[in-house]
Design a protein around this motif. Structure first.
Motif, PDB file in Angstrom:
ATOM      1  N   ILE A 259      -3.215  -0.082   8.277  1.00  0.00           N
ATOM      2  CA  ILE A 259      -4.057  -0.960   9.091  1.00  0.00           C
ATOM      3  C   ILE A 259      -5.346  -1.298   8.340  1.00  0.00           C
ATOM      4  O   ILE A 259      -5.789  -2.458   8.317  1.00  0.00           O
ATOM      5  CB  ILE A 259      -4.364  -0.286  10.441  1.00  0.00           C
ATOM      6  N   ASP A 260      -5.958  -0.298   7.720  1.00  0.00           N
ATOM      7  CA  ASP A 260      -7.203  -0.536   6.977  1.00  0.00           C
ATOM      8  C   ASP A 260      -6.974  -1.508   5.817  1.00  0.00           C
ATOM      9  O   ASP A 260      -7.820  -2.375   5.537  1.00  0.00           O
ATOM     10  CB  ASP A 260      -7.765   0.790   6.450  1.00  0.00           C
ATOM     11  N   ARG A 261      -5.823  -1.364   5.130  1.00  0.00           N
ATOM     12  CA  ARG A 261      -5.533  -2.297   4.041  1.00  0.00           C
ATOM     13  C   ARG A 261      -5.368  -3.717   4.556  1.00  0.00           C
ATOM     14  O   ARG A 261      -5.810  -4.679   3.919  1.00  0.00           O
ATOM     15  CB  ARG A 261      -4.276  -1.848   3.289  1.00  0.00           C
ATOM     16  N   ARG A 262      -4.766  -3.853   5.697  1.00  0.00           N
ATOM     17  CA  ARG A 262      -4.591  -5.196   6.260  1.00  0.00           C
ATOM     18  C   ARG A 262      -5.933  -5.798   6.677  1.00  0.00           C
ATOM     19  O   ARG A 262      -6.175  -6.994   6.491  1.00  0.00           O
ATOM     20  CB  ARG A 262      -3.630  -5.130   7.462  1.00  0.00           C
ATOM     21  N   ALA A 264      -8.729  -5.097   5.202  1.00  0.00           N
ATOM     22  CA  ALA A 264      -9.383  -5.434   3.936  1.00  0.00           C
ATOM     23  C   ALA A 264      -8.865  -6.753   3.397  1.00  0.00           C
ATOM     24  O   ALA A 264      -9.642  -7.568   2.859  1.00  0.00           O
ATOM     25  CB  ALA A 264      -9.149  -4.307   2.919  1.00  0.00           C
ATOM     26  N   GLU A 265      -7.565  -6.986   3.542  1.00  0.00           N
ATOM     27  CA  GLU A 265      -6.991  -8.264   3.117  1.00  0.00           C
ATOM     28  C   GLU A 265      -7.625  -9.416   3.886  1.00  0.00           C
ATOM     29  O   GLU A 265      -7.932 -10.470   3.329  1.00  0.00           O
ATOM     30  CB  GLU A 265      -5.481  -8.275   3.347  1.00  0.00           C
ATOM     31  N   ALA A 266      -7.821  -9.199   5.173  1.00  0.00           N
ATOM     32  CA  ALA A 266      -8.375 -10.264   6.010  1.00  0.00           C
ATOM     33  C   ALA A 266      -9.812 -10.592   5.618  1.00  0.00           C
ATOM     34  O   ALA A 266     -10.223 -11.754   5.619  1.00  0.00           O
ATOM     35  CB  ALA A 266      -8.304  -9.856   7.479  1.00  0.00           C
ATOM     36  N   SER A 267     -10.593  -9.551   5.262  1.00  0.00           N
ATOM     37  CA  SER A 267     -11.998  -9.794   4.919  1.00  0.00           C
ATOM     38  C   SER A 267     -12.175 -10.279   3.487  1.00  0.00           C
ATOM     39  O   SER A 267     -13.232 -10.805   3.129  1.00  0.00           O
ATOM     40  CB  SER A 267     -12.814  -8.507   5.133  1.00  0.00           C
ATOM     41  N   ASP A 273      -3.724 -14.278   4.514  1.00  0.00           N
ATOM     42  CA  ASP A 273      -2.297 -14.543   4.346  1.00  0.00           C
ATOM     43  C   ASP A 273      -1.545 -13.853   5.474  1.00  0.00           C
ATOM     44  O   ASP A 273      -1.607 -12.638   5.624  1.00  0.00           O
ATOM     45  CB  ASP A 273      -1.805 -14.009   2.991  1.00  0.00           C
ATOM     46  N   LYS A 274      -0.833 -14.634   6.249  1.00  0.00           N
ATOM     47  CA  LYS A 274      -0.113 -14.090   7.386  1.00  0.00           C
ATOM     48  C   LYS A 274       1.205 -13.470   6.932  1.00  0.00           C
ATOM     49  O   LYS A 274       1.921 -14.030   6.113  1.00  0.00           O
ATOM     50  CB  LYS A 274       0.152 -15.181   8.422  1.00  0.00           C
ATOM     51  N   HIS A 275       1.512 -12.325   7.492  1.00  0.00           N
ATOM     52  CA  HIS A 275       2.766 -11.653   7.177  1.00  0.00           C
ATOM     53  C   HIS A 275       3.839 -11.977   8.209  1.00  0.00           C
ATOM     54  O   HIS A 275       5.014 -11.731   7.955  1.00  0.00           O
ATOM     55  CB  HIS A 275       2.556 -10.141   7.116  1.00  0.00           C
TER      56      HIS A 275
END
Length: 507
Positions: A259-262, A264-267, A273-275
């Motif tokens: 969840i934290d990595r996702r 981080a991707e968003a910020s 990028d939508k999965h």
């Protein structure tokens, strides 16, 4: 020695006082008689009546012996246990008392790290958090739109499973069907949740995460003195709650890392990028303020823990019954060939599987005969006034729906112990929605399994993919009549003898 005897005597005395006060409190409170059942022994209640065999079989046998569609048991000093064993009694319970029975009897192990107070599996339906979580999952994660977004990924994972089996088929190897299917389904579910095979998650192996989840489920289901004698709960005498806390911490660490990595991707970029997975949906709900960050971890665990093995076990049961009934296997294969052609390069999609009525009937019949959760999760009566079959169910009672017995009731089904998929082809449609009370593999009412819409798509997809790509044979020397479909129930209802078969690729 004298100290030990004194401690034992004191414990028994306190237990007896607790039992008598509890008995006085409930006697006279109900105007209707309690349900019938076997006579309980002092202190231990009916624990000895439940020894040996599969619990759902034992409960069905006791219900028949007492002519009891609704049966009462006592287990230790815990509140009464009421077992519902017929479609008529289930109908009355769900249609008249669904709200009053919509709490959960929470095992002490599930209380580790406060898990039961934030999980939609264990929270009572009256709790605002339960309504928030259940509403978010139903309206967004398992909604038609949410499921459509992940369809391509699920179909890709079904093809990966077929390709894995094909490597074994090349050498005509005997495979453990349940293990092979479980690995494929586990990655299918994890891809739907967070776009990653479990083997790649957080550096943990698939087996490692699988074992953590399986051990947690097993601990929750184990007999626990804290549940039988609630006044001993603070002591956690067997250590199950402490042991479970360590497992929860490990699983949550893995999920929180994803969840934290996702996040981080968003910020990291203005346009995330939508999965197209469930985690995307959940994080959008967090951004909209509809759920909290901590809720995401719990929801992912709830779905992962409940979703993978149930799908795989259902597919294994269907395969076992088809191999045991060659005529049914031939009909299922003929239907697939007619719809998709006989060449294995035509991959099966979810829409294809949904248009195969005989395959759907096979799955329903396998679920009817061998429900993965034959006793479901226990309900709890949250108030007085519950009446089932002319008997009072006291407030605080644990209510168990023996769906295995319900779905084999001879008053509802002709030849109930035989595998006859045709019964689901004739007459009015019987679906998974929990309104046909003779067929409730996913439960009914407010506590019906929220993942049913996904299972309704994934189970047919996996079974159709395996049947379309391969001809399945029993190992040399084994005839269909020799195939053992005995049940073994621990945390789930599985084949007592794991299914072994030989896949032969269709060219």
């Amino acid at each position: 020695m004298e100290c030990e005897l004194w401690l034992l005597s004191a414990t028994l005395a306190v237990s007896l006082l607790y039992f008598l006060s509890n008995l006085r409190r409930h006697s006279g409170a109900a105007r209707l008689p309690p349900p019938p059942g076997p006579r309980p022994l002092p202190l231990i209640g009916n624990l000895l009546d439940l020894r040996g065999g599969n619990l759902h079989h034992t409960l069905a046998r006791l219900a028949r012996a007492h002519s009891a569609p609704v049966m009462r048991l006592r287990l230790g000093l815990a509140p009464a246990v009421v077992v519902v064993s017929t479609p008529g009694a289930a109908r009355e319970a769900f249609t008249r008392h669904d709200r009053r029975l919509a709490a959960r009897a929470v095992p002490d192990t599930a209380r580790a790290l406060g898990f039961s107070s934030r999980s939609m599996i264990w929270l009572p339906s009256s709790n605002p958090l339960w309504k928030t979580l259940r509403g978010a999952v139903s309206a967004h994660v398992f909604s038609p739109r949410g499921l459509a977004a992940g369809r391509a990924a699920r179909e890709r994972k079904a093809r990966d499973l077929v390709n894995y089996v094909r490597r074994h088929a090349a050498g005509r190897e005997v495979v453990d069907v349940g293990q092979v299917v479980y690995g494929g389904v586990l990655n299918l579910v994890s891809t739907a949740l967070f776009s990653a095979d479990v083997v790649d998650v957080g550096g943990e192996s698939a087996r490692g995460l699988r074992e953590l989840v399986e051990e947690l489920v097993e601990m929750v289901a184990k007999p626990n003195v804290s549940d039988l004698f609630p006044f001993l709960r603070p002591l956690d005498l067997q250590g199950w709650r402490r042991h479970a806390a360590g497992h929860f911490e490990k699983v949550f660490k893995i999920l929180d890392g994803m969840i934290d990595r996702r996040f981080a991707e968003a910020s990291a970029s203005s346009q995330q990028d939508k999965h197209g997975d469930f985690l995307d949906v959940l994080l959008e709900l967090v951004a909209a303020g509809k759920i909290d960050r901590d809720n995401v971890t719990t929801i992912l665990f709830d779905i992962l823990g409940a979703g993978s093995d149930t799908v795989a076990i259902t597919v294994e049961w269907a395969m076992a019954e088809l191999l045991r009934n060659p005529c049914a296997m031939a009909k299922a294969r003929a239907e697939l060939d007619g719809a998709l052609g006989s060449k294995q390069e035509a991959a099966v999609g979810e829409a294809d599987a949904a248009r195969l009525p005989y395959l759907q009937a096979v799955l329903k019949e396998a679920m009817r005969l061998h429900p993965v959760a034959p006793l479901m999760l226990p309900h709890q009566a949250v108030e007085d006034g519950v009446e089932i079959g002319g008997h009072a169910v006291p407030k605080g009672a644990t209510v168990i729906f023996n769906v295995w017995a319900i779905m084999r009731d001879p008053a509802a089904w002709e030849r109930p112990d035989e595998f006859l998929p045709e019964r689901f082809l004739d007459g009015a449609a019987v679906n998974f929605r929990g309104k046909n009370f003779e067929f409730i593999p996913f439960g009914s009412g407010r506590r019906m399994c929220p993942g049913m819409p996904m299972a309704e798509r994934v189970v047919p997809l996996v079974l159709a993919s395996l049947l379309h790509a391969f001809e399945w044979r029993l190992p040399d020397g084994m005839s269909a009549e020799m195939l053992d479909v005995s049940e073994k129930f621990t945390t789930a209802n599985v084949l007592a003898v794991p299914l072994r078969a030989v896949p032969v690729a269709i060219v």
